[in-house]
Write a protein that holds these residues in place. Structure first.
Motif, PDB file in Angstrom:
ATOM      1  N   GLU A  20       1.871 -20.163 -45.037  1.00  0.00           N
ATOM      2  CA  GLU A  20       2.371 -21.342 -45.748  1.00  0.00           C
ATOM      3  C   GLU A  20       1.244 -22.068 -46.457  1.00  0.00           C
ATOM      4  O   GLU A  20       1.371 -22.469 -47.626  1.00  0.00           O
ATOM      5  CB  GLU A  20       3.071 -22.281 -44.767  1.00  0.00           C
ATOM      6  CG  GLU A  20       3.645 -23.537 -45.415  1.00  0.00           C
ATOM      7  CD  GLU A  20       4.321 -24.439 -44.400  1.00  0.00           C
ATOM      8  OE1 GLU A  20       4.522 -25.632 -44.733  1.00  0.00           O
ATOM      9  OE2 GLU A  20       4.657 -23.959 -43.294  1.00  0.00           O
ATOM     10  N   ASP A  21       0.120 -22.264 -45.770  1.00  0.00           N
ATOM     11  CA  ASP A  21      -0.993 -22.971 -46.390  1.00  0.00           C
ATOM     12  C   ASP A  21      -1.562 -22.172 -47.568  1.00  0.00           C
ATOM     13  O   ASP A  21      -1.971 -22.744 -48.588  1.00  0.00           O
ATOM     14  CB  ASP A  21      -2.097 -23.204 -45.367  1.00  0.00           C
ATOM     15  CG  ASP A  21      -1.668 -24.182 -44.281  1.00  0.00           C
ATOM     16  OD1 ASP A  21      -0.732 -24.960 -44.555  1.00  0.00           O
ATOM     17  OD2 ASP A  21      -2.249 -24.136 -43.174  1.00  0.00           O
ATOM     18  N   THR A  22      -1.572 -20.840 -47.408  1.00  0.00           N
ATOM     19  CA  THR A  22      -2.075 -20.010 -48.493  1.00  0.00           C
ATOM     20  C   THR A  22      -1.220 -20.150 -49.739  1.00  0.00           C
ATOM     21  O   THR A  22      -1.725 -20.274 -50.867  1.00  0.00           O
ATOM     22  CB  THR A  22      -2.129 -18.537 -48.042  1.00  0.00           C
ATOM     23  OG1 THR A  22      -2.957 -18.421 -46.899  1.00  0.00           O
ATOM     24  CG2 THR A  22      -2.686 -17.650 -49.140  1.00  0.00           C
ATOM     25  N   VAL A  23       0.101 -20.121 -49.550  1.00  0.00           N
ATOM     26  CA  VAL A  23       1.004 -20.227 -50.692  1.00  0.00           C
ATOM     27  C   VAL A  23       0.965 -21.630 -51.291  1.00  0.00           C
ATOM     28  O   VAL A  23       0.976 -21.816 -52.517  1.00  0.00           O
ATOM     29  CB  VAL A  23       2.438 -19.860 -50.264  1.00  0.00           C
ATOM     30  CG1 VAL A  23       3.418 -20.072 -51.424  1.00  0.00           C
ATOM     31  CG2 VAL A  23       2.490 -18.417 -49.781  1.00  0.00           C
ATOM     32  N   ARG A  24       0.922 -22.673 -50.418  1.00  0.00           N
ATOM     33  CA  ARG A  24       0.899 -24.056 -50.913  1.00  0.00           C
ATOM     34  C   ARG A  24      -0.324 -24.290 -51.813  1.00  0.00           C
ATOM     35  O   ARG A  24      -0.261 -25.036 -52.786  1.00  0.00           O
ATOM     36  CB  ARG A  24       0.883 -25.028 -49.743  1.00  0.00           C
ATOM     37  CG  ARG A  24       0.900 -26.503 -50.215  1.00  0.00           C
ATOM     38  CD  ARG A  24       0.860 -27.462 -49.044  1.00  0.00           C
ATOM     39  NE  ARG A  24       2.144 -27.518 -48.350  1.00  0.00           N
ATOM     40  CZ  ARG A  24       2.375 -27.028 -47.146  1.00  0.00           C
ATOM     41  NH1 ARG A  24       1.379 -26.437 -46.490  1.00  0.00           N
ATOM     42  NH2 ARG A  24       3.566 -27.115 -46.576  1.00  0.00           N
ATOM     43  N   ALA A  25      -1.427 -23.644 -51.487  1.00  0.00           N
ATOM     44  CA  ALA A  25      -2.637 -23.841 -52.286  1.00  0.00           C
ATOM     45  C   ALA A  25      -2.486 -23.310 -53.712  1.00  0.00           C
ATOM     46  O   ALA A  25      -3.246 -23.704 -54.603  1.00  0.00           O
ATOM     47  CB  ALA A  25      -3.826 -23.173 -51.603  1.00  0.00           C
ATOM     48  N   GLN A  26      -1.506 -22.434 -53.930  1.00  0.00           N
ATOM     49  CA  GLN A  26      -1.297 -21.849 -55.249  1.00  0.00           C
ATOM     50  C   GLN A  26      -0.350 -22.669 -56.123  1.00  0.00           C
ATOM     51  O   GLN A  26      -0.194 -22.367 -57.318  1.00  0.00           O
ATOM     52  CB  GLN A  26      -0.748 -20.418 -55.093  1.00  0.00           C
ATOM     53  CG  GLN A  26      -1.679 -19.457 -54.391  1.00  0.00           C
ATOM     54  CD  GLN A  26      -2.939 -19.207 -55.174  1.00  0.00           C
ATOM     55  OE1 GLN A  26      -2.905 -19.086 -56.400  1.00  0.00           O
ATOM     56  NE2 GLN A  26      -4.067 -19.168 -54.469  1.00  0.00           N
ATOM     57  N   VAL A  27       0.307 -23.732 -55.538  1.00  0.00           N
ATOM     58  CA  VAL A  27       1.344 -24.471 -56.273  1.00  0.00           C
ATOM     59  C   VAL A  27       0.809 -25.085 -57.552  1.00  0.00           C
ATOM     60  O   VAL A  27       1.403 -24.912 -58.640  1.00  0.00           O
ATOM     61  CB  VAL A  27       1.994 -25.530 -55.358  1.00  0.00           C
ATOM     62  CG1 VAL A  27       2.912 -26.463 -56.172  1.00  0.00           C
ATOM     63  CG2 VAL A  27       2.785 -24.836 -54.259  1.00  0.00           C
ATOM     64  N   PRO A  28      -0.300 -25.828 -57.542  1.00  0.00           N
ATOM     65  CA  PRO A  28      -0.772 -26.442 -58.793  1.00  0.00           C
ATOM     66  C   PRO A  28      -1.051 -25.415 -59.891  1.00  0.00           C
ATOM     67  O   PRO A  28      -0.737 -25.641 -61.056  1.00  0.00           O
ATOM     68  CB  PRO A  28      -2.048 -27.162 -58.363  1.00  0.00           C
ATOM     69  CG  PRO A  28      -1.876 -27.414 -56.904  1.00  0.00           C
ATOM     70  CD  PRO A  28      -1.139 -26.228 -56.382  1.00  0.00           C
ATOM     71  N   LYS A  29      -1.654 -24.306 -59.505  1.00  0.00           N
ATOM     72  CA  LYS A  29      -1.967 -23.280 -60.507  1.00  0.00           C
ATOM     73  C   LYS A  29      -0.696 -22.664 -61.080  1.00  0.00           C
ATOM     74  O   LYS A  29      -0.605 -22.390 -62.286  1.00  0.00           O
ATOM     75  CB  LYS A  29      -2.848 -22.195 -59.886  1.00  0.00           C
ATOM     76  CG  LYS A  29      -3.320 -21.148 -60.881  1.00  0.00           C
ATOM     77  CD  LYS A  29      -4.141 -20.069 -60.220  1.00  0.00           C
ATOM     78  CE  LYS A  29      -5.462 -20.642 -59.700  1.00  0.00           C
ATOM     79  NZ  LYS A  29      -6.340 -19.556 -59.182  1.00  0.00           N
ATOM     80  N   VAL A  30       0.320 -22.470 -60.216  1.00  0.00           N
ATOM     81  CA  VAL A  30       1.565 -21.867 -60.688  1.00  0.00           C
ATOM     82  C   VAL A  30       2.271 -22.811 -61.661  1.00  0.00           C
ATOM     83  O   VAL A  30       2.841 -22.395 -62.685  1.00  0.00           O
ATOM     84  CB  VAL A  30       2.469 -21.522 -59.492  1.00  0.00           C
ATOM     85  CG1 VAL A  30       3.833 -21.042 -59.968  1.00  0.00           C
ATOM     86  CG2 VAL A  30       1.812 -20.456 -58.637  1.00  0.00           C
ATOM     87  N   LEU A  31       2.269 -24.128 -61.335  1.00  0.00           N
ATOM     88  CA  LEU A  31       2.939 -25.093 -62.213  1.00  0.00           C
ATOM     89  C   LEU A  31       2.295 -25.123 -63.593  1.00  0.00           C
ATOM     90  O   LEU A  31       2.967 -25.361 -64.601  1.00  0.00           O
ATOM     91  CB  LEU A  31       2.895 -26.482 -61.577  1.00  0.00           C
ATOM     92  CG  LEU A  31       3.741 -26.654 -60.298  1.00  0.00           C
ATOM     93  CD1 LEU A  31       3.491 -28.019 -59.685  1.00  0.00           C
ATOM     94  CD2 LEU A  31       5.229 -26.452 -60.578  1.00  0.00           C
ATOM     95  N   LYS A  32       0.997 -24.847 -63.654  1.00  0.00           N
ATOM     96  CA  LYS A  32       0.306 -24.891 -64.932  1.00  0.00           C
ATOM     97  C   LYS A  32       0.294 -23.537 -65.649  1.00  0.00           C
ATOM     98  O   LYS A  32       0.527 -23.459 -66.863  1.00  0.00           O
ATOM     99  CB  LYS A  32      -1.145 -25.344 -64.716  1.00  0.00           C
ATOM    100  CG  LYS A  32      -1.280 -26.790 -64.311  1.00  0.00           C
ATOM    101  CD  LYS A  32      -2.746 -27.162 -64.157  1.00  0.00           C
ATOM    102  CE  LYS A  32      -2.907 -28.627 -63.758  1.00  0.00           C
ATOM    103  NZ  LYS A  32      -4.345 -29.016 -63.617  1.00  0.00           N
ATOM    104  N   ALA A  33      -0.012 -22.445 -64.893  1.00  0.00           N
ATOM    105  CA  ALA A  33      -0.248 -21.145 -65.534  1.00  0.00           C
ATOM    106  C   ALA A  33       0.880 -20.142 -65.347  1.00  0.00           C
ATOM    107  O   ALA A  33       0.851 -19.062 -65.928  1.00  0.00           O
ATOM    108  CB  ALA A  33      -1.546 -20.532 -65.004  1.00  0.00           C
TER     109      ALA A  33
END
Length: 565
Positions: free
Chosen positions: A191-204
């Motif tokens: 969960e923490d690994t995926v949560r860390a990717q949220v900002p990048k996914v929203l942008k890229a």
């Protein structure tokens, strides 16, 4: 002494055979060798160093090949790429499901359930067992989570057992355990690994990440959920833990299964190959060992008999033929020496008996004329013994000298002209016409000039001794393709028909009683030995008119020497 020697050509026809399928003719192999062969089975290969080497080298090559396949592990990279692409498609489908349920005009709040029920939507998805789906809002807060329950069998795929791979993994873990650091590893939750990717996914946009958990490697694909062109949430699809490892293990299992099959086939073929090599070589070695033991007096007397494997069209067949030829030549030499020793003893006994008789008679002789006659007999026998011993010494050294001396090219016709000029004077002194008929062009051959000169000196001297005043001796030579023929013929009394087959035998002489004891009978035998050592032939015949009756008296004798050019 004239004769032609023709050896029967030996040949053998047969099918091509391998290993123990070959059965030697009866009586060729010694009883000890046949007994060993009868006791021999497949277990005998275990005691063969050659068999062990063949199997070991074949397995080393096979193991290097399999180890290289497993080490390079290109199948893992392909499976990873294939699975990552599959996860991307699945994650985008889940995002499309959410986007399809979002209201167009109304605002959406995933945390409060305004516009969409996240848990209900996730509950309606078919997710593979072990896989997880996470939904985060734009702030990174977890809005929903579901773990897949659909088994592989329901999805049309089956888990394959990996017994070999599992066993090797356990063995490797046990072997490598002492060398692995025992410090605890720090790991992050999925969960923490995926949560860390949220900002990048929203942008890229869509992102792919990988990580390690207790059960193995996992892959996650995070893709945005868009509403009216704006990313308002992120859906993340995480693969089942260890899924890729299981797929890789299944691939390795198939490689190892083929490796085991290939190993069994390689061992079987190696045993067959070893039987075709080790067993025949063992027979050859056993035959030599049995012969050696017999020569040392351990098993009585007997000759070495090499197994006949010449039907094999390979190096072992050649080796068997070469050994049989060597052993045959050795025994021929031994037989020849034994016969030579017997002939020498027989020839020496005659003058010794004459000497003993003359000495015994001289003791009782009263008159001086009788004593003088006995002294002449003794002197004649002593000269005969001296000549005989000298000729025997020369004949006994001939074999070794023919081997030691180096052959060189020389002009045969020049040698014959020189001999004709020297020996012709002696013949003319006895009233014998000496004629030479030699080609103008030189004929160069490779050989021992001095030894071949000895042959022609012997033939010309022999002809001179049989000719009388008014006879003629003719020497002529002709080249015939790859051979040269040298002929010495005379108009003497010829050769008795019964002597034609004996004149090249040692100590045989066909002379008048008045000339008895003046020749040892070794000259023509030595000539034949020299010519054959040069790869040539020598024979004798009587000269007769073309249409003459074969029972009529010959016009003379002819000796023919054929030498390779």
């Amino acid at each position: 002494m004239r004769d032609t020697a023709h050896g029967p050509a030996e040949g053998q026809d047969g099918d091509v055979v391998l290993g123990d399928d070959f059965v030697a003719p009866e009586g060729v192999v010694e009883e000890e060798v046949r007994a060993r062969r009868a006791r021999r089975g497949i277990s005998s290969l275990r005691s063969s160093p050659l068999t062990r080497k063949i199997i070991t080298f074949n397995l080393i090559a096979l193991n290097i090949l399999v180890a290289g396949i497993l080490y390079l592990n290109s199948s893992r990279d392909g499976l990873v790429l294939q699975r990552a692409n599959g996860l991307v498609g699945e994650a985008e489908l889940v995002a499309d499901v959410f986007e399809a349920q979002l209201p167009t005009a109304a605002p959406v709040n995933l945390m409060t359930g305004d516009g969409i029920d996240v848990e209900q939507t996730l509950a309606g998805l078919d997710i593979l067992k072990g896989a997880e789906v996470f939904v985060f809002d734009e702030n990174g807060t977890l809005a929903g989570h579901v773990v897949g329950q659909m088994s592989r069998n329901e999805n049309g795929s089956k888990d394959q057992p990996t017994l070999i791979t599992d066993a090797l993994s356990v063995l490797w873990g046990w072997v490598s355990k002492p060398f692995i650091s025992q410090s605890p590893a720090v790991s992050r939750s999925v969960e923490d690994t995926v949560r860390a990717q949220v900002p990048k996914v929203l942008k890229a946009g869509t992102q792919i990440t990988s990580g390690e958990v207790a059960d193995g490697a996992v892959f996650s694909v995070a893709t945005p959920i868009e509403h009216n062109g704006r990313a308002i949430a992120v859906v993340a699809l995480v693969s089942a833990s260890g899924e890729i490892d299981k797929l890789v293990m299944a691939e390795r299992e198939r490689v190892l299964q083929m490796f085991i099959i290939a190993t069994l086939v390689s061992i079987g073929l190696s045993l067959i190959l070893a039987s075709t090599i080790a067993h025949p070589l063992a027979d050859l070695a056993a035959a030599a060992e049995v012969g050696g033991a017999r020569n040392r007096g351990k098993h009585g007397n007997g000759r070495i008999r090499i197994p006949d494997l010449t039907a094999r069209p390979d190096e072992i067949g050649r080796l068997s033929g070469a050994l049989r030829g060597m052993v045959g030549a050795l025994y021929n030499r031994i037989d020849g020496n034994e016969q030579f020793a017997a002939d020498v003893a027989h020839e020496i006994k005659n003058p010794l008996a004459s000497l003993r008789s003359a000495v015994g008679t001289m003791r009782v002789a009263k008159r001086d004329d009788q004593r003088e006659k006995l002294l002449d007999v003794i002197e004649h026998d002593v000269r005969r013994l001296d000549r005989l011993v000298s000729d025997i010494s020369n004949a006994s050294r001939l074999d070794s000298e023919l081997v030691k001396e180096e052959e060189e090219p020389f002009d045969l016709l020049t040698m014959l002209r020189n001999l004709g000029q020297y020996l012709g004077e002696e013949a003319k002194g006895k009233g014998i016409d000496f004629i030479t008929d030699l080609p103008k062009d030189s004929i160069v051959i490779n050989g021992l000039e001095a030894r071949l000169a000895q042959v022609f000196v012997n033939l010309i001297s022999n002809a001179t001794s049989f000719c009388e005043d008014g006879d003629a001796i003719r020497i002529w030579a002709r080249r015939r393709e790859n051979r040269v023929l040298v002929v010495v013929e005379d108009t003497g009394p010829g050769i008795p028909d019964q002597a034609l087959s004996k004149i090249f035998q040692r100590f045989y002489s066909q002379r008048d009683a008045s000339d008895f004891g003046n020749n040892s009978g070794l000259g023509l035998a030595i000539s034949k030995q020299i010519v054959e050592a040069h790869g040539g032939v020598i024979w004798a015949e009587n000269i007769r008119p073309t249409d003459a009756d074969i029972t009529s008296d010959p016009l003379g004798a002819r000796f023919v020497v054929g030498l390779p050019v």
